[in-house]
Design an enzyme around this catalytic site. Structure first.
Site, PDB file in Angstrom:
ATOM      1  N   SER A  17       0.836  -1.197   0.000  1.00 30.96           N
ATOM      2  CA  SER A  17       0.000   0.000   0.000  1.00 30.96           C
ATOM      3  C   SER A  17       0.879   1.258   0.000  1.00 30.96           C
ATOM      4  O   SER A  17       1.708   1.412  -0.893  1.00 30.96           O
ATOM      5  CB  SER A  17      -0.954  -0.075   1.201  1.00 30.96           C
ATOM      6  OG  SER A  17      -2.005   0.831   1.085  1.00 30.96           O
ATOM      7  N   ASP A  74     -10.036  -3.949  -5.248  1.00 29.94           N
ATOM      8  CA  ASP A  74      -9.270  -2.914  -4.556  1.00 29.94           C
ATOM      9  C   ASP A  74      -9.243  -1.683  -5.446  1.00 29.94           C
ATOM     10  O   ASP A  74      -8.955  -1.795  -6.642  1.00 29.94           O
ATOM     11  CB  ASP A  74      -7.842  -3.451  -4.315  1.00 29.94           C
ATOM     12  CG  ASP A  74      -6.893  -2.451  -3.654  1.00 29.94           C
ATOM     13  OD1 ASP A  74      -7.316  -1.320  -3.350  1.00 29.94           O
ATOM     14  OD2 ASP A  74      -5.725  -2.828  -3.455  1.00 29.94           O
ATOM     15  N   HIS A  95      -8.054  -4.960  -0.633  1.00 26.28           N
ATOM     16  CA  HIS A  95      -6.872  -4.272  -0.125  1.00 26.28           C
ATOM     17  C   HIS A  95      -6.601  -4.709   1.314  1.00 26.28           C
ATOM     18  O   HIS A  95      -7.521  -4.806   2.121  1.00 26.28           O
ATOM     19  CB  HIS A  95      -7.134  -2.766  -0.161  1.00 26.28           C
ATOM     20  CG  HIS A  95      -5.914  -1.938   0.020  1.00 26.28           C
ATOM     21  ND1 HIS A  95      -5.084  -1.629  -1.031  1.00 26.28           N
ATOM     22  CD2 HIS A  95      -5.379  -1.350   1.117  1.00 26.28           C
ATOM     23  CE1 HIS A  95      -4.090  -0.879  -0.576  1.00 26.28           C
ATOM     24  NE2 HIS A  95      -4.239  -0.698   0.724  1.00 26.28           N
TER      25      HIS A  95
END
Length: 325
Positions: free
Chosen positions: A166, A267, A297
């Protein structure tokens, strides 16, 4: 990427179950919390669905000096080894605002075990106390230090990789570009669902804006605390896909480290992850890209409940072993 009429139908049964359990728990959304409350809430929730931490021969706390004199905490994980091990420098996710070495410890321990390498997880400075580009500087300063001090840590500084998930994936991608610029060779960049774009306008941002764990208000919340101004959105150190340098030029990607990219199908960041892989390939960089179907995610930290998490750990570790030779 087309807009899916019923994106929830894409989820695996296990993933849907996890999202339902989270919804039933009824915690206030992160974007309703102060940054300090959000950090604590994330810390408390991090281990709930994660795998138990793998036992390793070597776990050491380190301190890395940053350019402004700040002492950046980090933690080294390594299996037993007679020889100096290659090393992955890991940058945790959490929107540049939450997350820590502690929240990503099970993941880092598991990667060290599976890839038979050392992992150095870096507690780079977080927003809102430290805004962009402090995290970028901490990541780079940590890599340079790690390379210089590898031998005294009994590590192989000639075999270095960077990785992250991320926001940490963003930092890893940016660090890989900086390493290319500085002539510092890297074996691999390992990117789990990285953010790479300065503006959240791809189709996946619309399709998965609500109900898939990372929601649109979270993204605005994080970036609101991290960025100093709207102009920072177009800086390549925030947006390696489409950001520019101080002369207004998009950063070329030729000569950056080979990439392993692991994305979640459901995501909002999937499209920009695919687009970044495409840009790397166009620049002649070897790219191995996996999209894990039916997961959201953050799934790599749900190993107790989501089989795809362990598959992603194994795929990433295989890429590291291959890259380290």
């Amino acid at each position: 990427m087309s807009h899916h009429p019923n994106p929830r139908s894409l989820l695996t049964a296990q993933m849907r179950g996890v999202l339902d359990r989270i919804a039933r728990a009824g915690h206030p959304p992160m974007h309703a919390l102060s940054p300090d409350q959000a950090k604590r809430a994330y810390e408390v929730g991090a281990g709930v669905l994660d795998i138990p931490p793998h036992k390793l021969a070597r776990v050491e706390d380190l301190v890395i000096p940053a350019r402004d004199g700040f002492q950046v905490p980090a933690r080294l994980y390594a299996p037993a080894s007679e020889q100096p091990l290659p090393v992955l420098m890991y940058l945790h996710g959490g929107g540049f605002t939450v997350g820590s070495v502690a929240t990503h410890e099970p993941l880092c321990r598991h990667l060290a075990h599976l890839a038979h390498c050392a992992v150095v997880s870096v507690d780079y400075r977080l927003a809102p106390d430290w805004k962009f580009p402090t995290a970028v500087h901490d990541a780079w300063d940590s890599l340079v230090w790690l390379r210089e001090c590898a031998a005294e840590l009994r590590l192989d500084g000639s075999r270095l990789a960077v990785g992250g998930d991320s926001a940490g994936g963003t930092l890893a991608a940016v660090t890989a570009i900086a390493a290319r610029d500085a002539g510092l060779p890297l074996s691999l960049q390992l990117l789990f669902y990285p953010g790479t774009a300065g503006h959240q306008n791809t189709p996946s941002h619309k399709t998965f804006a609500d109900g898939f764990l990372l929601e649109e208000p979270h993204i605005s919340y994080f970036f609101g605390y991290y960025l100093r101004s709207v102009a920072d959105r177009d800086d390549w150190r925030f947006a390696p896909l489409d950001g520019v340098d101080e002369h207004g030029h998009v950063r070329e990607l030729d000569g950056v480290a080979p990439a392993w990219i692991g994305l979640a199908e459901c995501d909002c960041l999937t499209d920009e992850g695919v687009m970044y892989g495409d840009r790397l390939r166009l620049a002649g960089v070897p790219v191995d890209l996996e999209i894990y179907a039916g997961v959201v995610h953050g799934f790599i930290q749900f190993g107790r409940a989501i089989p795809e998490a362990l598959r992603a750990h194994n795929d990433a570790a295989r890429a590291l072993r291959h890259a380290f030779g």
